[in-house]
Scaffold this motif. Structure first.
Motif, PDB file in Angstrom:
ATOM      1  N   ALA A 210       0.852  -1.194   0.000  1.00 16.60           N
ATOM      2  CA  ALA A 210       0.000   0.000   0.000  1.00 16.60           C
ATOM      3  C   ALA A 210       0.878   1.232   0.000  1.00 16.60           C
ATOM      4  O   ALA A 210       1.908   1.285   0.669  1.00 16.60           O
ATOM      5  CB  ALA A 210      -0.914   0.001   1.221  1.00 16.60           C
ATOM      6  N   LYS A 211       0.450   2.220  -0.753  1.00 16.08           N
ATOM      7  CA  LYS A 211       1.186   3.469  -0.887  1.00 16.08           C
ATOM      8  C   LYS A 211       0.199   4.614  -0.754  1.00 16.08           C
ATOM      9  O   LYS A 211      -0.971   4.495  -1.166  1.00 16.08           O
ATOM     10  CB  LYS A 211       1.877   3.500  -2.250  1.00 16.08           C
ATOM     11  CG  LYS A 211       2.739   4.717  -2.539  1.00 16.08           C
ATOM     12  CD  LYS A 211       3.390   4.529  -3.907  1.00 16.08           C
ATOM     13  CE  LYS A 211       4.277   5.683  -4.288  1.00 16.08           C
ATOM     14  NZ  LYS A 211       4.893   5.448  -5.626  1.00 16.08           N
ATOM     15  N   PHE A 212       0.667   5.724  -0.200  1.00 17.76           N
ATOM     16  CA  PHE A 212      -0.197   6.895  -0.048  1.00 17.76           C
ATOM     17  C   PHE A 212       0.545   8.138  -0.512  1.00 17.76           C
ATOM     18  O   PHE A 212       1.714   8.332  -0.174  1.00 17.76           O
ATOM     19  CB  PHE A 212      -0.615   7.067   1.416  1.00 17.76           C
ATOM     20  CG  PHE A 212      -1.662   8.125   1.631  1.00 17.76           C
ATOM     21  CD1 PHE A 212      -2.998   7.873   1.366  1.00 17.76           C
ATOM     22  CD2 PHE A 212      -1.308   9.387   2.104  1.00 17.76           C
ATOM     23  CE1 PHE A 212      -3.960   8.848   1.559  1.00 17.76           C
ATOM     24  CE2 PHE A 212      -2.259  10.363   2.303  1.00 17.76           C
ATOM     25  CZ  PHE A 212      -3.594  10.100   2.030  1.00 17.76           C
ATOM     26  N   ASN A 230      -4.948  16.943  -2.107  1.00 16.52           N
ATOM     27  CA  ASN A 230      -5.236  15.865  -3.041  1.00 16.52           C
ATOM     28  C   ASN A 230      -4.533  14.617  -2.518  1.00 16.52           C
ATOM     29  O   ASN A 230      -3.346  14.647  -2.202  1.00 16.52           O
ATOM     30  CB  ASN A 230      -4.716  16.195  -4.435  1.00 16.52           C
ATOM     31  CG  ASN A 230      -4.957  15.051  -5.411  1.00 16.52           C
ATOM     32  OD1 ASN A 230      -6.046  14.900  -5.919  1.00 16.52           O
ATOM     33  ND2 ASN A 230      -3.935  14.238  -5.665  1.00 16.52           N
ATOM     34  N   TRP A 231      -5.266  13.525  -2.390  1.00 16.22           N
ATOM     35  CA  TRP A 231      -4.653  12.285  -1.913  1.00 16.22           C
ATOM     36  C   TRP A 231      -4.924  11.141  -2.874  1.00 16.22           C
ATOM     37  O   TRP A 231      -5.949  11.109  -3.562  1.00 16.22           O
ATOM     38  CB  TRP A 231      -5.127  11.928  -0.501  1.00 16.22           C
ATOM     39  CG  TRP A 231      -6.610  11.728  -0.345  1.00 16.22           C
ATOM     40  CD1 TRP A 231      -7.535  12.651   0.060  1.00 16.22           C
ATOM     41  CD2 TRP A 231      -7.346  10.520  -0.592  1.00 16.22           C
ATOM     42  NE1 TRP A 231      -8.789  12.096   0.084  1.00 16.22           N
ATOM     43  CE2 TRP A 231      -8.706  10.789  -0.304  1.00 16.22           C
ATOM     44  CE3 TRP A 231      -6.993   9.238  -1.014  1.00 16.22           C
ATOM     45  CZ2 TRP A 231      -9.709   9.823  -0.431  1.00 16.22           C
ATOM     46  CZ3 TRP A 231      -7.985   8.268  -1.149  1.00 16.22           C
ATOM     47  CH2 TRP A 231      -9.332   8.565  -0.860  1.00 16.22           C
ATOM     48  N   PRO A 258      -9.437   0.565   5.473  1.00 19.24           N
ATOM     49  CA  PRO A 258      -8.738  -0.450   6.276  1.00 19.24           C
ATOM     50  C   PRO A 258      -7.262  -0.628   5.924  1.00 19.24           C
ATOM     51  O   PRO A 258      -6.480  -1.061   6.777  1.00 19.24           O
ATOM     52  CB  PRO A 258      -9.529  -1.731   5.982  1.00 19.24           C
ATOM     53  CG  PRO A 258     -10.885  -1.258   5.593  1.00 19.24           C
ATOM     54  CD  PRO A 258     -10.646   0.013   4.842  1.00 19.24           C
ATOM     55  N   HIS A 259      -6.864  -0.282   4.718  1.00 18.08           N
ATOM     56  CA  HIS A 259      -5.471  -0.456   4.304  1.00 18.08           C
ATOM     57  C   HIS A 259      -4.540   0.561   4.975  1.00 18.08           C
ATOM     58  O   HIS A 259      -3.314   0.393   4.918  1.00 18.08           O
ATOM     59  CB  HIS A 259      -5.347  -0.332   2.786  1.00 18.08           C
ATOM     60  CG  HIS A 259      -6.091  -1.387   2.037  1.00 18.08           C
ATOM     61  ND1 HIS A 259      -5.660  -2.693   1.945  1.00 18.08           N
ATOM     62  CD2 HIS A 259      -7.262  -1.334   1.340  1.00 18.08           C
ATOM     63  CE1 HIS A 259      -6.513  -3.397   1.233  1.00 18.08           C
ATOM     64  NE2 HIS A 259      -7.491  -2.594   0.845  1.00 18.08           N
ATOM     65  N   TYR A 260      -5.098   1.606   5.588  1.00 19.89           N
ATOM     66  CA  TYR A 260      -4.279   2.691   6.130  1.00 19.89           C
ATOM     67  C   TYR A 260      -4.545   2.940   7.612  1.00 19.89           C
ATOM     68  O   TYR A 260      -4.296   4.034   8.113  1.00 19.89           O
ATOM     69  CB  TYR A 260      -4.513   3.963   5.308  1.00 19.89           C
ATOM     70  CG  TYR A 260      -4.090   3.773   3.871  1.00 19.89           C
ATOM     71  CD1 TYR A 260      -2.769   3.963   3.495  1.00 19.89           C
ATOM     72  CD2 TYR A 260      -5.008   3.355   2.910  1.00 19.89           C
ATOM     73  CE1 TYR A 260      -2.370   3.749   2.178  1.00 19.89           C
ATOM     74  CE2 TYR A 260      -4.610   3.134   1.594  1.00 19.89           C
ATOM     75  CZ  TYR A 260      -3.290   3.334   1.240  1.00 19.89           C
ATOM     76  OH  TYR A 260      -2.899   3.110  -0.050  1.00 19.89           O
ATOM     77  N   ASP A 261      -4.988   1.922   8.297  1.00 20.49           N
ATOM     78  CA  ASP A 261      -5.261   2.043   9.723  1.00 20.49           C
ATOM     79  C   ASP A 261      -3.982   2.381  10.488  1.00 20.49           C
ATOM     80  O   ASP A 261      -2.974   1.674  10.402  1.00 20.49           O
ATOM     81  CB  ASP A 261      -5.844   0.726  10.248  1.00 20.49           C
ATOM     82  CG  ASP A 261      -6.199   0.797  11.721  1.00 20.49           C
ATOM     83  OD1 ASP A 261      -6.663   1.868  12.150  1.00 20.49           O
ATOM     84  OD2 ASP A 261      -6.010  -0.212  12.426  1.00 20.49           O
ATOM     85  N   GLY A 271      -5.830   8.225   7.802  1.00 15.43           N
ATOM     86  CA  GLY A 271      -7.217   7.784   7.846  1.00 15.43           C
ATOM     87  C   GLY A 271      -8.190   8.944   7.877  1.00 15.43           C
ATOM     88  O   GLY A 271      -9.230   8.927   7.209  1.00 15.43           O
ATOM     89  N   SER A 272      -7.857   9.989   8.633  1.00 12.38           N
ATOM     90  CA  SER A 272      -8.735  11.160   8.706  1.00 12.38           C
ATOM     91  C   SER A 272      -8.777  11.905   7.376  1.00 12.38           C
ATOM     92  O   SER A 272      -9.824  12.425   6.984  1.00 12.38           O
ATOM     93  CB  SER A 272      -8.264  12.103   9.819  1.00 12.38           C
ATOM     94  OG  SER A 272      -8.379  11.488  11.076  1.00 12.38           O
ATOM     95  N   VAL A 273      -7.639  11.974   6.698  1.00 15.51           N
ATOM     96  CA  VAL A 273      -7.605  12.638   5.388  1.00 15.51           C
ATOM     97  C   VAL A 273      -8.497  11.900   4.404  1.00 15.51           C
ATOM     98  O   VAL A 273      -9.287  12.512   3.668  1.00 15.51           O
ATOM     99  CB  VAL A 273      -6.157  12.711   4.864  1.00 15.51           C
ATOM    100  CG1 VAL A 273      -6.141  13.184   3.405  1.00 15.51           C
ATOM    101  CG2 VAL A 273      -5.319  13.646   5.720  1.00 15.51           C
TER     102      VAL A 273
END
Length: 405
Positions: A210-212, A230-231, A258-261, A271-273
């Motif tokens: 996973a990447k953000f 922008n995300w 769920p991937h960014y918990d 998660g908030s973003v």
């Protein structure tokens, strides 16, 4: 010579503006019944910014977009791996801009209507087919509003109608569907407090799992002390059902969150973003294999219709703008339209195709994966995890994917 451009996105509108600047009459048609600003954020590399400034859009860009100053990579735990300056902060003559795609398209659309008149943009017309002879191109469209057939005669036909280009399908009728690399992307925009320098682009994690990615895209929000972020969330998943390759396909919060918990990057609660976005879009990371030619007599392709590529290195919109300027210059300089299109292809096909292939090989992500494997629970000093030569691969990879500019 009259040029008919199919597709009213960034590529098509940039082409019409560029052609007009060269004294060439142009009209753009699009299948949508109403031109609405779509999408989320995109990046414009300095060379593409230079072309828009040449078109007289510099002031509008400066009051709309964020001049990206740096990019920073983190591991999944928020530990800094690597950073590098961008745009004018890195010594370029022009900024690298981060901007809402819809605002950029609207800026281009307003400029087309102001400079060429409202009749230069026609909507609700779906491209059906085209035939050509030594005198020009005869195109047939379906009028989606009136359910009738509309015909156009032009000196040149430009296919700027995106990934699912109908013009390209007419030139390559047996081409397979776009190819998916196994990564699904969710995208959105969220109003939040600024992070980093206020002009920072951040990356966290890697495409192995996973990447953000996040960066601010609104100068107006920045002036208010806020950041319109922008995300992009990129997750490698097994293929489940059909991947819908549409920039306006709605995604679901419960699929991506769920991937960014527990992720926190540069002070951002990831998660908030994600949860703060009013609308989430979902898109498979797809491209097409490069083709050996775009130009067939008086018909050619540009933008995603010519070279759809993975969204790596800020290349999609930038390459489309470079196509537009190269096309207009080639047609203005040529003795006849076919020669102009051939010159355009000679200038742009090889570098654009090279970028498509470079975007498939993401060397910086190999290093990010290496960091995750060697330090799965984070680290104190990146020097204890990877060597300077390994880190250098990230910067080299960025330069490779941007070298065709």
């Amino acid at each position: 010579m009259k040029v008919l451009v199919v597709g009213g996105g960034i590529a098509g509108l940039s082409a019409v503006l560029s052609l007009h600047a060269m004294g060439i009459e142009a009209v753009v048609v699009d299948s949508v019944t109403e031109m609405r600003p779509l999408g989320v954020g995109i990046n414009l590399l300095p060379h593409a910014t230079a072309e828009l400034i040449e078109l007289g859009l510099g002031e509008q860009l400066a009051t709309t977009a964020i001049p990206t100053a740096e990019v920073v990579h983190f591991d999944r735990w928020g530990n800094e791996i690597w950073r590098e300056l961008r745009g004018m902060a890195a010594g370029h003559r022009w900024p690298q801009y981060s901007v809402h795609r819809g605002e950029l398209q609207d800026m281009l659309l307003r400029s087309v209507r102001e400079r060429l008149g409202p009749s230069a943009v026609r909507t609700g017309l779906r491209f059906v087919s085209a035939t050509q002879n030594e005198d020009g191109v005869h195109s047939i469209f379906h009028d989606r509003v009136r359910d009738t057939t509309v015909e156009f005669d032009s000196g040149v036909l430009i296919g700027a109608d995106g990934l699912h280009s109908a013009v390209r399908a007419g030139l390559y009728p047996h081409e397979p569907e776009p190819s998916w690399n196994g990564i699904r992307m969710w995208r959105g925009t969220t109003m939040a407090r600024p992070f980093g320098s206020g002009a920072t682009m951040i990356f966290g994690g890697s495409n192995h799992a996973a990447k953000f990615v996040a960066y601010p895209i609104s100068q107006a929000a920045r002036q208010r002390g806020r950041a319109l972020i922008n995300w992009v969330a990129e997750v490698r998943l097994p293929k489940i059902g059909d991947a819908v390759a549409s920039w306006d396909h709605r995604g679901r919060l419960e699929d991506v969150l769920p991937h960014y918990d527990g992720w926190e990057l540069a002070g951002l609660d990831v998660g908030s973003v994600i949860a703060g976005s009013e609308r989430i879009l979902e898109y498979p990371m797809v491209d097409r294999d490069p083709v050996p030619r775009w130009t067939f007599g008086r018909i050619t392709l540009m933008g995603d219709a010519a070279h759809p590529m993975y969204p790596v290195g800020s290349n999609g919109g930038s390459q489309a703008i470079l196509d537009a300027r190269a096309l207009a210059i080639a047609l203005a300089d040529a003795a006849d339209p076919a020669a102009g299109l051939a010159a355009y292809e000679a200038a742009r096909l090889a570098p654009a195709n090279e970028t498509v292939l470079a975007n498939r090989d993401i060397p910086m992500d190999r290093i990010l994966r290496l960091v995750a494997e060697r330090a799965p629970r984070g680290f104190d000093r990146i020097e204890d995890v990877v060597t300077p030569d390994e880190l250098r691969v990230i910067g080299d990879g960025y330069r490779r994917t941007s070298s065709a500019l």
